[in-house]
Every structure is written in structure tokens, then in C-alpha cells.
Enzyme design. Structure first.
Site, PDB file in Angstrom:
ATOM      1  N   GLY A  12     -99.286  63.604 -12.786  1.00 42.06           N
ATOM      2  CA  GLY A  12     -99.683  63.965 -11.371  1.00 42.06           C
ATOM      3  C   GLY A  12     -98.576  63.898 -10.633  1.00 42.06           C
ATOM      4  N   ILE A  36    -104.383  62.354 -19.377  1.00 42.10           N
ATOM      5  CA  ILE A  36    -105.525  62.767 -19.820  1.00 42.10           C
ATOM      6  C   ILE A  36    -105.587  63.949 -20.460  1.00 42.10           C
ATOM      7  CG2 ILE A  36    -106.751  63.634 -17.910  1.00 42.10           C
ATOM      8  CD1 ILE A  36    -109.434  62.115 -19.261  1.00 42.10           C
ATOM      9  N   TYR A 143    -112.364  56.135  -2.178  1.00 41.76           N
ATOM     10  CA  TYR A 143    -110.992  55.911  -2.592  1.00 41.76           C
ATOM     11  C   TYR A 143    -110.648  54.393  -2.110  1.00 41.76           C
ATOM     12  CZ  TYR A 143    -105.949  56.795  -2.939  1.00 41.76           C
ATOM     13  OH  TYR A 143    -104.746  56.826  -3.268  1.00 41.76           O
TER      14      TYR A 143
HETATM   15  C1  AKB Z   1    -104.697  60.657  -0.011  1.00 41.31           C
HETATM   16  O1  AKB Z   1    -104.601  61.544   0.969  1.00 41.31           O
HETATM   17  O2  AKB Z   1    -105.877  60.119  -0.521  1.00 41.31           O
HETATM   18  C2  AKB Z   1    -103.698  59.904  -0.745  1.00 41.31           C
HETATM   19  C3  AKB Z   1    -103.335  58.737  -0.217  1.00 41.31           C
HETATM   20  C4  AKB Z   1    -102.971  58.402   1.382  1.00 41.31           C
HETATM   21  O3  AKB Z   1    -103.454  57.613  -0.774  1.00 41.31           O
HETATM   22  N1  AKB Z   1    -102.488  60.685  -0.565  1.00 41.31           N
END
Ligand code: AKB
Length: 316
Positions: A12, A36, A143
Site C-alpha cells: 500500500g 494479499i 473507517y
Molecule cells: C483517508 O482519507 O481515509 C485516509 C485517512 C485520513 O486516514 N487518508
């Protein structure tokens, strides 16, 4: 046998440059890269490499045992924009991979973990300017939820089981080697590529959206310095706030125009605008600066020069 490092998610954006730096510091044979798939062939061919699905506990455990792994850098994750498209996949990857390495450390298979958190732990109820280390965290993205919950688990495993886990709340990271994928801050990388290759860019955030950002060299420096710091300096076992620069799309555009005067930009905000609007515009990282001496090197113009020089070499 000497102890070794495993990087999970090495192909990544951050993993690629972290692998290179850790190999410079600790020797190629002592740093096992894994991902992966083999999407980054330069990295795959540059030293020991294993195909590992971070969600597969036995695969991670077997690799740690086979190579006598001491320290794991868990860089595999689905980021903010992709996480909104695939919420269950984001939860599955981001949480289970963390539990796997925390449990390996709890059981004594490995000794030390780096796990990245993010400014995505913050949300609309967080103070937006100079966001403190300890503050309201009510993230609105999947996230962000995984990162916030992950931070709680890291602190829990440290307090209850003595696990040496260390973390940083990364801002948007800008680099010219591997492309980022699926983040809201990705525009700040794309803009340089488009400036060099096409001379124009359509930005998916609005011109005045200010976000915390950092050049890759600073992010790698912070990561290695945090991991090298002696235990008594590490007072935060959730994740450290980390800051370098904050800018808007308009400001990065103006910085690029100093070197490419004919560069043009248009704005067409999409679903990522709401994510960006929920995040802070600047971060107070005084705890990291006081605890383990964090200092950044790159401001916006220095980063622009470095990005354009390197991307122009790639085009030639
Ligand atoms: C995102 O934009 O999702 C990432 C972060 C700020 O963790 N670059």
C-alpha cells in the site's frame, strides 16, 4: 535466530515506503513484506515477501512463527471512502486484522505492534481547530469507527495484558511512489499527478476544505521514531495526534502554480465532501512532540517541490 519485522499490507501507499525505510534501518533479510497480492512487483522482488490475507489468523501466526517475527506493522486497511461503499468488509478487515496481531502479542508470539489510527476517529462534534489529543470522538464513517474502536482495544490490551502496541492518528499522507487508494485525502496526491501529466485537475472536494496533511517522509520518520522510543516515553497507548501541515485544495493548487503556472483546477465535490467536512482542519500534536520528540520537516511548498521533481522524473 535474530528477531524480525513483519509488515502486513506492505504494497500500500505507506507500507511501500515503510518497507524500504525499515530495510535500510534493520537490513533487508530482517524485514518481511507481506500483502494479499503481489500488486507492487518492485517491492515483491526487493526482499523477503509473503502473500498473507490479514484477516486469516493462522496465516499471520504461521508467518510470525516461521520467520521468528518480533515486531508487526499492520498497515492493511480499507480507508474512509472505500469503507462507505463496503461497510462490512471495512469492519471485517480493519477489526479482525487488529485482533489477530493483538492476540499474537498477548500470547507471546510477537513482542511489539505498530497499528495506524487516523484523524478519521474525529467527527462533527470534535473541535475542528487544533484538535486536542483527548477530545470528543464521534466518527461518522465506518473507517473512523473502526479506528476509534481499534484505539480502545489497543489501550485495553496494553493495560490488561501488557501488550506493547503503539499508534499514530495519521493525517492525509502525500507521496509520489505508491498511490493511495480509497481515502478522502487522496485528492492531495492526485492533484500533483494531474498537474504534471495533464495540466488540469477536477477536485472532488470544495476549494476551501481545510484538512490536516503530511508528506510521506515525515510520516515514515514519525512511525520509526515512535517505534524506537523507549517505553517510558510512550504515555499514550490509544494513538498519538500527529500534525505537520494543513491546507485547502485552493492552497495546494496555488503552491503547484508557482512551478507550473499554466495548471488549472475545477471543483466538483462528491460524497467525500461530507467525510472531509466531519474531520478537523488542524491538529494539536503537542503530546507527541513532548513525549517522544516528534518534529516535522516538510511545509507545503517544500513538499510541492519534492513531489513535482519526482513526478517529473517519472514522466521523462
Ligand atoms: C483517508 O482519507 O481515509 C485516509 C485517512 C485520513 O486516514 N487518508
Amino acid at each position: 535466530m535474530s528477531s524480525k519485522i513483519l509488515i502486513i499490507g506492505a504494497c500500500g501507499q505507506i507500507g511501500t515506503e515503510l518497507t524500504t525505510r525499515l530495510r535500510e534501518l534493520y537490513g533487508v533479510e530482517n524485514v518481511i513484506a507481506s500483502d494479499i497480492n503481489t500488486r507492487n512487483l518492485d517491492l515483491v522482488n526487493s526482499g523477503p515477501f509473503e502473500i498473507i490475507d490479514a484477516k486469516n489468523f493462522n496465516a499471520v501466526k504461521d508467518c510470525c512463527k516461521n520467520y521468528n517475527i518480533d515486531t508487526v506493522y499492520l498497515m492493511a486497511a480499507l480507508l474512509s471512502a472505500t469503507g462507505e461503499k463496503y461497510p462490512m468488509e471495512a469492519w471485517d478487515l480493519n477489526m479482525n486484522s487488529l485482533f489477530h496481531v493483538l492476540n499474537l502479542a498477548k500470547g507471546g508470539t510477537i513482542k511489539k505492534i505498530f497499528w495506524p489510527s487516523s484523524i478519521a476517529v474525529f467527527g462533527p462534534t470534535t473541535p475542528t481547530e487544533n484538535t486536542p489529543q483527548h477530545t470528543t470522538c464521534e466518527p461518522t464513517t465506518v473507517y473512523g469507527i473502526t479506528k476509534q474502536v481499534g484505539e480502545r482495544w489497543c489501550e485495553y490490551y496494553h493495560e490488561k495484558y501488557g501488550v506493547d502496541v503503539r499508534s499514530i492518528r495519521y493525517p492525509g499522507i502525500i507521496s509520489h511512489k505508491a498511490m493511495p487508494g480509497g481515502g478522502t485525502t487522496d485528492y492531495a496526491v492526485e492533484i500533483y499527478h494531474k498537474a504534471v501529466k495533464e495540466g488540469s485537475y477536477e477536485c472532488f472536494l470544495s476549494e476551501h476544505t481545510e484538512l490536516p496533511m503530511m508528506f510521506m517522509d515525515d510520516a515514515i520518520k514519525a512511525t520509526t521514531e515512535l517505534m524506537q522510543a523507549s517505553t517510558e516515553k510512550i504515555n499514550i497507548r490509544s494513538a498519538y495526534n500527529l500534525s505537520a501541515i494543513s491546507f485547502t485544495p485552493q492552497q495546494i493548487f496555488e503552491s503547484i502554480k508557482k512551478y507550473i503556472p499554466e495548471f488549472t483546477i475545477t471543483y466538483k465535490p462528491d460524497f467525500r465532501q461530507a467525510i472531509a467536512d466531519s474531520w478537523p482542519s488542524s491538529i494539536d500534536d503537542s503530546t507527541a512532540r513532548n513525549d517522544w520528540g516528534w518534529q516535522h520537516d516538510f511545509d507545503l511548498d517544500k513538499m510541492t517541490q519534492e513531489m513535482l521533481e519526482n513526478l517529473q522524473k517519472q514522466v521523462c
